[in-house]
Design a protein around this motif. Structure first.
Motif, PDB file in Angstrom:
ATOM      1  N   GLU A  48       0.871  -1.176   0.000  1.00  0.00           N
ATOM      2  CA  GLU A  48       0.000   0.000   0.000  1.00  0.00           C
ATOM      3  C   GLU A  48       0.911   1.230   0.000  1.00  0.00           C
ATOM      4  O   GLU A  48       1.738   1.404   0.898  1.00  0.00           O
ATOM      5  N   ARG A  88      -6.815   5.821   6.100  1.00  0.00           N
ATOM      6  CA  ARG A  88      -6.412   5.017   4.947  1.00  0.00           C
ATOM      7  C   ARG A  88      -5.510   3.864   5.370  1.00  0.00           C
ATOM      8  O   ARG A  88      -5.646   2.741   4.884  1.00  0.00           O
ATOM      9  N   ALA A 141      -7.674   1.245   7.187  1.00  0.00           N
ATOM     10  CA  ALA A 141      -8.515   0.520   6.227  1.00  0.00           C
ATOM     11  C   ALA A 141      -7.687  -0.473   5.415  1.00  0.00           C
ATOM     12  O   ALA A 141      -8.113  -1.617   5.204  1.00  0.00           O
ATOM     13  N   ALA A 142      -6.511  -0.060   4.971  1.00  0.00           N
ATOM     14  CA  ALA A 142      -5.665  -0.952   4.164  1.00  0.00           C
ATOM     15  C   ALA A 142      -5.247  -2.175   4.973  1.00  0.00           C
ATOM     16  O   ALA A 142      -5.285  -3.308   4.473  1.00  0.00           O
ATOM     17  N   GLU A 173      -6.823  -3.432   7.590  1.00  0.00           N
ATOM     18  CA  GLU A 173      -8.003  -4.242   7.892  1.00  0.00           C
ATOM     19  C   GLU A 173      -8.485  -5.029   6.678  1.00  0.00           C
ATOM     20  O   GLU A 173      -9.093  -6.089   6.835  1.00  0.00           O
ATOM     21  N   GLU A 174      -8.232  -4.515   5.466  1.00  0.00           N
ATOM     22  CA  GLU A 174      -8.618  -5.228   4.246  1.00  0.00           C
ATOM     23  C   GLU A 174      -7.867  -6.546   4.121  1.00  0.00           C
ATOM     24  O   GLU A 174      -8.342  -7.474   3.483  1.00  0.00           O
TER      25      GLU A 174
END
Length: 134
Positions: A4, A39, A42-43, A45-46
């Protein structure tokens, strides 16, 4: 697994004679701490994120326009979201020496975190001030 890439800002604070970044990207414009934190969270957790790269024309200058610092962003807002078992790591991108020197101790503490790569990309353009002024 993926990387990421997290842009921290656009532009720069420098006026280096050998560089056209400021002409191409403009003055420093740092993204808000809350946006970068959300961000990153979220990255992670994805799932499937192996590395998060903090990226910018000069990561060391991050936050000087919004009363923030790279060290605080990393230590207080980003690294707490990384898993303890080392499945994901953070990497600090390129920084110029003048802006990194102001927070060297704090950055050293960030680099000691188990989820942060012990690596800094610091470019050396020239060892001669005369060359840099041309």
């Amino acid at each position: 697994e993926r990387v990421e890439i997290l842009p921290l800002s656009t532009g720069c604070l420098g006026n280096c004679t050998y560089c056209k970044t400021k002409h191409a990207r403009g003055a420093l414009g740092s993204y808000p701490v809350e946006t970068l934190t959300a961000r990153t969270k979220a990255a992670l957790e994805e799932g499937g994120v192996r590395e998060v790269w903090l990226s910018s024309e000069d990561t060391g200058a991050y936050g000087r326009d919004i009363d923030a610092t790279l060290a605080k962003l990393a230590s207080e807002h980003l690294l707490p979201h990384f898993p303890k078992h080392g499945a994901s790591m953070m990497r600090i991108g390129m920084t110029n020496p003048p802006f990194m020197l102001d927070s060297l101790r704090e950055i050293a503490d960030v680099l000691r975190h188990p989820a942060c790569f012990k690596f800094l990309h610091i470019p050396v353009q020239s060892g001669s001030n005369d060359v840099l002024l041309r």
